[in-house]
Scaffold this active site. Structure first.
Site, mmCIF file in Angstrom:
data_model
loop_
_atom_site.group_PDB
_atom_site.id
_atom_site.type_symbol
_atom_site.label_atom_id
_atom_site.label_comp_id
_atom_site.label_asym_id
_atom_site.label_seq_id
_atom_site.Cartn_x
_atom_site.Cartn_y
_atom_site.Cartn_z
ATOM 1 N N CYS A 84 0.820 -1.225 0.000
ATOM 2 C CA CYS A 84 0.000 0.000 0.000
ATOM 3 C C CYS A 84 0.850 1.270 0.000
ATOM 4 O O CYS A 84 0.316 2.366 -0.177
ATOM 5 C CB CYS A 84 -0.939 -0.001 1.191
ATOM 6 S SG CYS A 84 -1.975 -1.467 1.249
ATOM 7 N N HIS A 333 -9.326 3.550 -1.030
ATOM 8 C CA HIS A 333 -7.934 3.076 -0.968
ATOM 9 C C HIS A 333 -7.630 2.094 -2.106
ATOM 10 O O HIS A 333 -7.505 0.896 -1.872
ATOM 11 C CB HIS A 333 -7.697 2.436 0.415
ATOM 12 C CG HIS A 333 -6.303 1.989 0.672
ATOM 13 N ND1 HIS A 333 -5.184 2.544 0.071
ATOM 14 C CD2 HIS A 333 -5.814 1.015 1.501
ATOM 15 C CE1 HIS A 333 -4.099 1.932 0.513
ATOM 16 N NE2 HIS A 333 -4.450 0.999 1.364
HETATM 17 C C1 LIG Z 1 -14.806 -3.832 5.656
HETATM 18 C C2 LIG Z 1 -14.980 -4.773 4.488
HETATM 19 C C3 LIG Z 1 -14.619 -6.197 4.927
HETATM 20 C C4 LIG Z 1 -16.457 -4.710 4.038
HETATM 21 O O1 LIG Z 1 -16.605 -5.521 2.903
HETATM 22 P P1 LIG Z 1 -17.986 -6.328 2.646
HETATM 23 O O2 LIG Z 1 -18.462 -6.911 3.932
HETATM 24 O O3 LIG Z 1 -17.756 -7.229 1.482
HETATM 25 O O4 LIG Z 1 -18.942 -5.182 2.284
HETATM 26 P P2 LIG Z 1 -19.855 -5.090 0.974
HETATM 27 O O5 LIG Z 1 -18.968 -4.716 -0.195
HETATM 28 O O6 LIG Z 1 -20.694 -6.319 0.856
HETATM 29 O O7 LIG Z 1 -20.758 -3.857 1.311
HETATM 30 C C5 LIG Z 1 -21.797 -3.914 2.296
HETATM 31 C C6 LIG Z 1 -22.240 -2.483 2.560
HETATM 32 O O8 LIG Z 1 -21.224 -1.806 3.320
HETATM 33 C C7 LIG Z 1 -20.687 -0.723 2.568
HETATM 34 N N1 LIG Z 1 -19.238 -0.778 2.797
HETATM 35 C C8 LIG Z 1 -18.357 -1.676 2.297
HETATM 36 N N2 LIG Z 1 -17.128 -1.431 2.813
HETATM 37 C C9 LIG Z 1 -17.257 -0.368 3.626
HETATM 38 C C10 LIG Z 1 -16.340 0.352 4.430
HETATM 39 N N3 LIG Z 1 -15.055 0.010 4.492
HETATM 40 N N4 LIG Z 1 -16.809 1.382 5.151
HETATM 41 C C11 LIG Z 1 -18.113 1.746 5.105
HETATM 42 N N5 LIG Z 1 -19.027 1.096 4.359
HETATM 43 C C12 LIG Z 1 -18.595 0.055 3.628
HETATM 44 C C13 LIG Z 1 -21.091 -0.955 1.125
HETATM 45 O O9 LIG Z 1 -21.216 0.231 0.405
HETATM 46 C C14 LIG Z 1 -22.412 -1.653 1.298
HETATM 47 O O10 LIG Z 1 -23.398 -0.689 1.589
HETATM 48 P P3 LIG Z 1 -24.919 -0.854 1.038
HETATM 49 O O11 LIG Z 1 -25.419 -2.140 1.668
HETATM 50 O O12 LIG Z 1 -25.594 0.387 1.524
HETATM 51 O O13 LIG Z 1 -24.783 -0.953 -0.445
HETATM 52 C C15 LIG Z 1 -14.061 -4.323 3.293
HETATM 53 O O14 LIG Z 1 -14.386 -2.992 2.932
HETATM 54 C C16 LIG Z 1 -12.582 -4.404 3.649
HETATM 55 O O15 LIG Z 1 -11.990 -5.474 3.687
HETATM 56 N N6 LIG Z 1 -11.903 -3.248 3.880
HETATM 57 C C17 LIG Z 1 -10.473 -3.238 4.196
HETATM 58 C C18 LIG Z 1 -9.635 -3.283 2.938
HETATM 59 C C19 LIG Z 1 -8.169 -3.411 3.260
HETATM 60 O O16 LIG Z 1 -7.774 -4.188 4.112
HETATM 61 N N7 LIG Z 1 -7.318 -2.653 2.566
HETATM 62 C C20 LIG Z 1 -5.877 -2.642 2.793
HETATM 63 C C21 LIG Z 1 -5.562 -2.002 4.066
HETATM 64 S S1 LIG Z 1 -3.835 -1.928 4.419
#
Ligand SMILES: CC(C)(COP(=O)(O)OP(=O)(O)OC[C@H]1O[C@@H](n2cnc3c(N)ncnc32)[C@H](O)[C@@H]1OP(=O)(O)O)[C@@H](O)C(=O)NCCC(=O)NCCS
Length: 386
Positions: A84, A333
């Site tokens: 990243c 990100h």
């Molecule tokens: C948090 C996380 C697990 C959620 O993923 P998910 O459970 O598959 O979520 P979905 O894509 O199914 O989305 C579900 C809902 O949450 C929302 N959403 C998804 N990620 C979100 C986040 N990070 N923050 C806020 N809302 C989020 C979506 O828009 C969706 O909303 P809706 O139901 O109103 O349409 C994912 O965003 C994640 O892994 N983030 C971290 C990424 C990472 O590690 N990056 C590198 C870091 S070093």
């Protein structure tokens, strides 16, 4: 070494960009940065590309796809990789190319396409940026790493889940004002606190978004910078720190030693200290990471990061505005793009061109902080205008 200034900035809109491929996103950002600098690509002598993941782009050398689509042949181009933090490492490489005299004009392009695979697949790929032999096979993921860091921080310093959520509330507040942000909506503390658990104590709103996007900057030597831009943004300090790949080998997981080292180098080089920073973007991949960054960058004493956000001292009007572009939390990100987008955001702030409600008035010195993996790499850059 020669002075190096940013003379062009560009960004694609971040988000779920099913309308654009990796190369098209890169074009969007690169064209905007060249238009901003007022030069054609023909004038640029070298290109540095940051695409962090081969697997997410489904190509062995994704940077070559970008370079080819932009039509940069036959000039020098290369890829920089550091998970990243790839984007900031690419900015550093571009800076070195200009500072050394190898080129007068360099374009740095960062891009990532992450949303065409499932969250589970992204989590698996990112998890392999950690210790591939001793942690990943036992189920470690990035939310898992940062959950451990959060628990340790809470145990040692009394940081609370509410304070973590307050970081998300701030970053969504500013992200809502940023037309390039992935998720443009304000959230309440209650909404963040009641969102579902991802890796205890981290909840949905403690996690950054999985995004598509690209960013680009044009770097020029001091010889050219003044004629290309009314307000060149000088990169006056660079620091890069490295730490163990395994979290369990760390001295103290509440501190990212790579950040502390990178900040020391960058402050020394720029001849400034944390109190001189007018605006900062920090690596808030998870809300605890922003709190630890406040401390590791010297914005407050160790253990006081929770209090800093609780007292709103990292909002505009407070001691030091942080992530007023929405941060990774709300702006998004796309991993290879992030470090380049950070440089573009700080340049925008120092030029006084950020959107209403999120411009820090009279900002002259800015800082970017970009972490690779769970802290194996950290890059800190200091930017200044005359
Ligand atoms: C948090 C996380 C697990 C959620 O993923 P998910 O459970 O598959 O979520 P979905 O894509 O199914 O989305 C579900 C809902 O949450 C929302 N959403 C998804 N990620 C979100 C986040 N990070 N923050 C806020 N809302 C989020 C979506 O828009 C969706 O909303 P809706 O139901 O109103 O349409 C994912 O965003 C994640 O892994 N983030 C971290 C990424 C990472 O590690 N990056 C590198 C870091 S070093």
């Amino acid at each position: 070494m020669r002075k190096v200034g940013i003379v062009g900035i560009g960004q694609s809109r971040f988000g779920i960009r099913s309308d654009a491929s990796l190369r098209e996103l890169s074009f969007e950002a690169a064209k905007a940065s060249l238009d901003d600098a007022g030069i054609p690509l023909d004038d640029v002598q070298a290109m540095v590309v940051s695409v962090a993941s081969d697997e997410l782009s489904y190509a062995l050398q994704p940077s070559a796809q970008v370079v080819d689509y932009l039509g940069f042949n036959p000039k020098p181009s290369f890829r920089v990789e550091g998970a990243c933090a790839s984007g900031s490492m690419a900015v550093r490489t571009g800076w070195m190319t200009v500072a050394s005299g190898l080129a007068d004009l360099v374009i740095v392009v960062g891009a990532e396409k992450m949303t065409e695979v499932s969250t589970a697949a992204v989590t698996d790929v990112l998890g392999r940026a950690g210790d591939f032999m001793w942690e990943y096979p036992f189920g470690m993921t990035f939310p898992g790493y940062y959950a451990l860091i959060a628990r340790a921080h809470m145990a040692k310093y009394g940081t609370t889940e509410e304070q973590l959520s307050m970081v998300a509330v701030k970053n969504h507040h500013y992200g809502a004002l940023n037309p390039y942000a992935h998720m443009r909506k304000e959230i309440s503390l209650d909404k963040a606190m009641s969102s579902f658990t991802v890796a205890d104590p981290l909840k949905l709103y403690d996690c950054c978004l999985i995004s598509d996007g690209a960013a680009a900057i044009v770097l020029a030597s001091d010889k050219l910078a003044g004629s290309l831009s009314k307000k060149p943004v000088w990169i006056s300090g660079l620091g890069l720190g490295t730490d163990t790949i395994s979290l369990s080998d760390r001295r103290d997981i509440t501190t990212l030693d790579a950040t502390v080292e990178a900040a020391r180098q960058a402050y020394d080089m720029a001849g400034i200290g944390p109190k001189d920073i007018d605006v900062a973007v920090v690596h808030d991949c998870f809300t605890i990471a922003e709190i630890a960054a406040y401390e590791d960058l010297g914005f407050c004493a160790k253990g006081e990061g929770g209090k800093l956000i609780e007292e709103k001292r990292t909002y505009i009007g407070g001691d030091i505005p942080v992530n007023v572009d929405g941060g990774l939390k709300s702006k998004g990100h796309p991993i290879g793009a992030t470090g380049v987008a950070m440089a573009a955001e700080i340049a925008k702030q120092l030029r006084g061109e950020a959107d209403p409600g999120r411009q820090v008035e009279n900002a002259r010195i800015g800082l970017s902080h970009n972490v690779g993996g769970n802290g194996q790499h950290a890059a800190v850059h200091v930017f200044q205008v005359d």
